[in-house]
Design a protein around this motif. Structure first.
Motif, PDB file in Angstrom:
ATOM      1  N   PRO A  88       1.174   6.796  -7.753  1.00 46.60           N
ATOM      2  CA  PRO A  88      -0.111   6.616  -8.450  1.00 46.60           C
ATOM      3  C   PRO A  88       0.059   6.725  -9.962  1.00 46.60           C
ATOM      4  CG  PRO A  88       0.014   8.789  -7.418  1.00 46.60           C
ATOM      5  CD  PRO A  88       1.185   8.018  -6.918  1.00 46.60           C
ATOM      6  N   ASP A 130       0.796   3.773  -3.152  1.00 49.77           N
ATOM      7  CA  ASP A 130       0.325   5.130  -2.866  1.00 49.77           C
ATOM      8  C   ASP A 130       1.374   6.175  -3.220  1.00 49.77           C
ATOM      9  OD1 ASP A 130      -2.066   4.153  -1.951  1.00 49.77           O
ATOM     10  OD2 ASP A 130      -1.576   4.339   0.183  1.00 49.77           O
ATOM     11  N   GLU A 184       0.831  -1.208   0.000  1.00 49.35           N
ATOM     12  CA  GLU A 184       0.000   0.000   0.000  1.00 49.35           C
ATOM     13  C   GLU A 184       0.864   1.256   0.000  1.00 49.35           C
ATOM     14  OE1 GLU A 184      -2.708  -0.099   3.262  1.00 49.35           O
ATOM     15  OE2 GLU A 184      -4.128  -1.450   2.261  1.00 49.35           O
TER      16      GLU A 184
END
Length: 259
Positions: A148, A145, A141
């Motif tokens: 992107p 993140d 994650e």
């Protein structure tokens, strides 16, 4: 080797390190004991690098697990891809007292099999499978993140790849531990927006476009390694990228990949 991706998706190419002494001996070797790739591993990764260099990839960064076999693999790929930045960003699984021991001998001490008890540590001071999955969730994650809409190469051990199946496809923990991935093979996930949730917020889903893609190794002899432990589970073929799998909101769907 071919690759296609929906527009605007973040792409994570999870790559298992090339062959190493740990594979040859079938031993648990973490950050303290691993000495990097062997000659076969170098050959595998050079072939992978050549194949990746022929694709229209714009790699934002190469991340790797903090273990020598992954670092060697990442550095070789960086050279093949024209000097992409490399960073250690994932932890190697903690093997605790099992470090340096034969995989089959350690697993044979568990009755019932360890895969049926995901909360049980591998050994004293080791991570349980549940802890591996939780850590992998945080690591992937954070990396996705951070980038992107970009493409990442993530060189990681097979446990991280297996954990991604549990995280993104809801594969049960009693089966996800046995997802098989070969050395230097590619598993590719692409993000896409999911349907609106009940509170109106968009969720992110992950689409599996290929798993255990080792077509770049088609003409390389398979190294002699220790026996594989556990059953062999993979929802897609081992030697090609012939299936597309979509994971979203606690459900998974299997569909044939279009040409």
């Amino acid at each position: 080797m071919t690759s296609s991706a929906p527009a605007l998706g973040t792409r994570m190419l999870l790559i298992r390190p090339g062959h190493s002494l740990a594979d040859a001996r079938n031993e648990f070797m973490g950050s303290r004991r691993c000495r990097g790739l062997d000659r076969t591993g170098h050959d595998q990764v050079r072939l992978l690098g050549r194949a990746l260099a022929q694709l229209p990839l714009q790699v934002a960064r190469i991340y790797h697990t903090d273990v020598a076999r992954a670092e060697d693999t990442a550095n070789l790929l960086a050279v093949a891809l024209g000097g992409a930045a490399v960073e250690a960003a994932l932890e190697c699984r903690a093997y605790g007292a099992a470090e340096g021991k034969l995989v089959d001998e350690v697993l044979a001490t568990f009755d019932p099999p360890l895969e049926l008890s995901p909360d049980t540590p591998l050994a004293e001071g080791a991570e349980s499978w549940t802890e591996v999955v939780d850590r992998t969730r945080r690591e992937l994650e954070q990396l996705s993140d951070r980038h992107p809409g970009q493409t990442l190469l993530i060189v990681c051990d097979k446990d991280t790849i297996a954990a991604s199946f549990q995280l993104y496809l809801d594969v049960p923990p009693t089966r996800s531990q046995n997802v098989h991935t070969d050395n230097s093979a590619i598993t590719e996930w692409i993000s896409a927006p999911a349907a609106d949730s009940e509170d109106g917020a968009l969720q992110r889903r992950w689409i599996l476009t290929r798993h255990n893609d080792r077509t770049h190794l088609a003409h390389l002899a398979t190294p002699a390694s220790g026996p594989r432990s556990g059953r062999n589970f993979s929802p897609v073929p081992h030697d090609s990228s012939t299936a597309s799998i979509t994971a979203s909101a606690g459900a998974s769907a299997f569909s044939p990949k279009t040409p």
